[in-house]
Design a protein around this motif. Structure first.
Motif, mmCIF file in Angstrom:
data_model
loop_
_atom_site.group_PDB
_atom_site.id
_atom_site.type_symbol
_atom_site.label_atom_id
_atom_site.label_comp_id
_atom_site.label_asym_id
_atom_site.label_seq_id
_atom_site.Cartn_x
_atom_site.Cartn_y
_atom_site.Cartn_z
ATOM 1 N N ARG A 245 -6.806 10.604 -1.043
ATOM 2 C CA ARG A 245 -5.371 10.351 -1.212
ATOM 3 C C ARG A 245 -4.631 10.504 0.106
ATOM 4 O O ARG A 245 -3.731 9.713 0.426
ATOM 5 C CB ARG A 245 -4.798 11.314 -2.251
ATOM 6 C CG ARG A 245 -5.225 10.999 -3.684
ATOM 7 C CD ARG A 245 -4.606 11.975 -4.664
ATOM 8 N NE ARG A 245 -4.964 11.652 -6.045
ATOM 9 C CZ ARG A 245 -4.584 12.383 -7.087
ATOM 10 N NH1 ARG A 245 -3.857 13.473 -6.913
ATOM 11 N NH2 ARG A 245 -4.949 12.029 -8.304
ATOM 12 N N LEU A 246 -4.986 11.522 0.869
ATOM 13 C CA LEU A 246 -4.320 11.727 2.149
ATOM 14 C C LEU A 246 -4.600 10.575 3.102
ATOM 15 O O LEU A 246 -3.704 10.110 3.818
ATOM 16 C CB LEU A 246 -4.781 13.052 2.769
ATOM 17 C CG LEU A 246 -4.310 14.329 2.060
ATOM 18 C CD1 LEU A 246 -4.922 15.556 2.717
ATOM 19 C CD2 LEU A 246 -2.799 14.432 2.067
ATOM 20 N N LEU A 247 -5.841 10.097 3.128
ATOM 21 C CA LEU A 247 -6.177 8.979 4.006
ATOM 22 C C LEU A 247 -5.469 7.705 3.582
ATOM 23 O O LEU A 247 -5.098 6.883 4.426
ATOM 24 C CB LEU A 247 -7.692 8.771 4.014
ATOM 25 C CG LEU A 247 -8.503 9.859 4.722
ATOM 26 C CD1 LEU A 247 -9.990 9.613 4.542
ATOM 27 C CD2 LEU A 247 -8.159 9.929 6.203
ATOM 28 N N ARG A 248 -5.247 7.527 2.301
ATOM 29 C CA ARG A 248 -4.509 6.350 1.840
ATOM 30 C C ARG A 248 -3.035 6.427 2.220
ATOM 31 O O ARG A 248 -2.393 5.396 2.400
ATOM 32 C CB ARG A 248 -4.676 6.193 0.325
ATOM 33 C CG ARG A 248 -6.000 5.531 -0.054
ATOM 34 C CD ARG A 248 -6.328 5.712 -1.521
ATOM 35 N NE ARG A 248 -7.470 4.897 -1.916
ATOM 36 C CZ ARG A 248 -8.729 5.159 -1.618
ATOM 37 N NH1 ARG A 248 -9.004 6.252 -0.890
ATOM 38 N NH2 ARG A 248 -9.704 4.374 -2.009
ATOM 39 N N VAL A 249 -2.517 7.650 2.342
ATOM 40 C CA VAL A 249 -1.142 7.798 2.812
ATOM 41 C C VAL A 249 -1.019 7.302 4.252
ATOM 42 O O VAL A 249 -0.050 6.634 4.627
ATOM 43 C CB VAL A 249 -0.700 9.277 2.713
ATOM 44 C CG1 VAL A 249 0.643 9.485 3.412
ATOM 45 C CG2 VAL A 249 -0.601 9.698 1.256
ATOM 46 N N PHE A 250 -2.052 7.579 5.070
ATOM 47 C CA PHE A 250 -2.016 7.180 6.478
ATOM 48 C C PHE A 250 -2.159 5.676 6.665
ATOM 49 O O PHE A 250 -1.978 5.181 7.781
ATOM 50 C CB PHE A 250 -3.108 7.913 7.254
ATOM 51 C CG PHE A 250 -2.795 9.356 7.521
ATOM 52 C CD1 PHE A 250 -1.835 9.721 8.439
ATOM 53 C CD2 PHE A 250 -3.454 10.353 6.826
ATOM 54 C CE1 PHE A 250 -1.538 11.048 8.683
ATOM 55 C CE2 PHE A 250 -3.170 11.685 7.061
ATOM 56 C CZ PHE A 250 -2.211 12.040 7.989
ATOM 57 N N ARG A 251 -2.493 4.954 5.596
ATOM 58 C CA ARG A 251 -2.564 3.493 5.735
ATOM 59 C C ARG A 251 -1.213 2.899 6.088
ATOM 60 O O ARG A 251 -1.136 1.816 6.666
ATOM 61 C CB ARG A 251 -3.090 2.870 4.432
ATOM 62 C CG ARG A 251 -4.550 3.118 4.183
ATOM 63 C CD ARG A 251 -5.127 2.238 3.116
ATOM 64 N NE ARG A 251 -4.408 2.261 1.860
ATOM 65 C CZ ARG A 251 -4.911 1.848 0.695
ATOM 66 N NH1 ARG A 251 -6.153 1.387 0.658
ATOM 67 N NH2 ARG A 251 -4.207 1.886 -0.404
ATOM 68 N N VAL A 252 -0.146 3.627 5.742
ATOM 69 C CA VAL A 252 1.195 3.148 6.085
ATOM 70 C C VAL A 252 1.356 3.055 7.600
ATOM 71 O O VAL A 252 2.102 2.209 8.109
ATOM 72 C CB VAL A 252 2.258 4.086 5.468
ATOM 73 C CG1 VAL A 252 3.663 3.573 5.751
ATOM 74 C CG2 VAL A 252 2.038 4.232 3.978
ATOM 75 N N SER B 164 0.824 -1.200 0.000
ATOM 76 C CA SER B 164 0.000 0.000 0.000
ATOM 77 C C SER B 164 0.862 1.256 0.000
ATOM 78 O O SER B 164 0.565 2.232 -0.704
ATOM 79 C CB SER B 164 -0.919 0.007 1.222
ATOM 80 O OG SER B 164 -1.640 1.206 1.323
ATOM 81 N N ALA B 165 1.958 1.228 0.784
ATOM 82 C CA ALA B 165 2.869 2.372 0.804
ATOM 83 C C ALA B 165 3.530 2.581 -0.560
ATOM 84 O O ALA B 165 3.679 3.713 -1.027
ATOM 85 C CB ALA B 165 3.932 2.166 1.881
ATOM 86 N N LEU B 166 3.917 1.485 -1.201
ATOM 87 C CA LEU B 166 4.534 1.591 -2.522
ATOM 88 C C LEU B 166 3.545 2.128 -3.549
ATOM 89 O O LEU B 166 3.921 2.892 -4.455
ATOM 90 C CB LEU B 166 5.062 0.222 -2.956
ATOM 91 C CG LEU B 166 6.208 -0.356 -2.103
ATOM 92 C CD1 LEU B 166 6.574 -1.748 -2.592
ATOM 93 C CD2 LEU B 166 7.420 0.566 -2.145
#
Length: 276
Positions: free
Chosen positions: A109-116, A33-35
């Motif tokens: 997009r910001l929330l997907r960044v926090f998945r890391v 997910s981070a990649l």
């Protein structure tokens, strides 16, 4: 019979959730997910964007399934939300379900960044570090307050004495505090000192005493506070992991204790069924 089946399903789900292979898969998906987030910041062809979008959907579905398994593994469902890390994961997963199109594209997009950050909740050692930092904040607050007092006193003195030498660095108290922060972080602080020493030769005492108080005493006090809290957290983690008391005693596996609780619950369910 129904209760027995439910207990067995919960036990099986808990075994899956706590298994090393499943934890490894979850960590691998978090890294994927981070990649994906990083890949989307590059200029990619249309086909690559479609593939990344499909992978993003797959990752989101996996997170939902993984969180559902963890939730169903709890015998008492309200206890799931008593764990702060479970609430954190739930918020991240729900945020990932926001569509990435339309007006919510930036938020999605910001929330997907926090998945890391889910990597922190999955790795016990990282959780230990975060818990230690959070618990150390109240203790460090008093040290930070004392540091602010020292900064303010030295900034006021610097603004009064050195303002005529360099108004840019010592114009007022707030600017002087920024200058002292530069001195405390050793960012070309000697240039600032030599400039004032050209007018006041003994001004080096001002800088050396300030550095001694901030960089050598207060910062080391903060480090010592964090180390003390981390030591306490490590001790608590050892006690919880092995099911032993702080005074010592025969250690017992947490998994064995939970399995024993499950077996007792199944026996109670069978006894109730037979007595009806």
């Amino acid at each position: 019979m129904k209760n027995t089946i439910i207990f067995r399903m919960q036990r099986r789900l808990k075994e899956v959730d706590s298994s090393k292979w499943f934890q490894g898969v979850v960590i691998a998906v978090i890294i994927l997910s981070a990649l994906l987030v990083g890949a989307k910041t590059h200029n990619l062809p249309a086909q690559a964007i479609v593939v990344l979008a499909a992978l993003d959907v797959a990752v989101t579905v996996f997170f939902v399934v993984e969180l559902t398994i963890r939730f169903l593994a709890y015998r008492k469902k309200p206890e799931f939300f008593k764990n702060g890390w479970n609430i954190f994961d739930t918020i991240i997963v729900i945020g990932s379900l926001i569509p990435s199109g339309g007006s919510g594209v930036l938020i999605a997009r910001l929330l997907r960044v926090f998945r890391v950050l889910r990597l922190v909740s999955m790795v016990p050692e990282l959780r230990l570090l975060i818990n230690a930092l959070i618990k150390a904040i109240p203790r460090m607050g008093y040290i930070a307050l004392l540091m602010f007092v020292i900064f303010y006193i030295y900034a006021a003195i610097g603004s009064i004495v050195f303002k005529d030498i360099n108004d840019v660095l010592w114009g007022d108290v707030s600017i002087s505090m920024l200058t002292l922060f530069r001195v405390a972080t050793f960012e070309d602080w000697t240039d600032v000192m030599y400039e004032t020493m050209a007018v006041y030769p003994i001004s080096w005492i001002y800088y050396l005493t300030f550095i001694f108080l901030t960089a050598f005493i207060f910062l080391n006090m903060m480090v010592g506070t964090i180390l003390e809290v981390m030591s306490e957290e490590h001790e608590n983690f050892r006690v919880e992991s092995h099911g032993e008391s702080r005074e010592g005693g025969e250690p017992a596996s947490r998994a064995q204790i939970e399995a024993l609780h499950d077996e007792i619950a199944e026996l109670k369910a069978l006894i109730k069924q037979n007595t009806r």
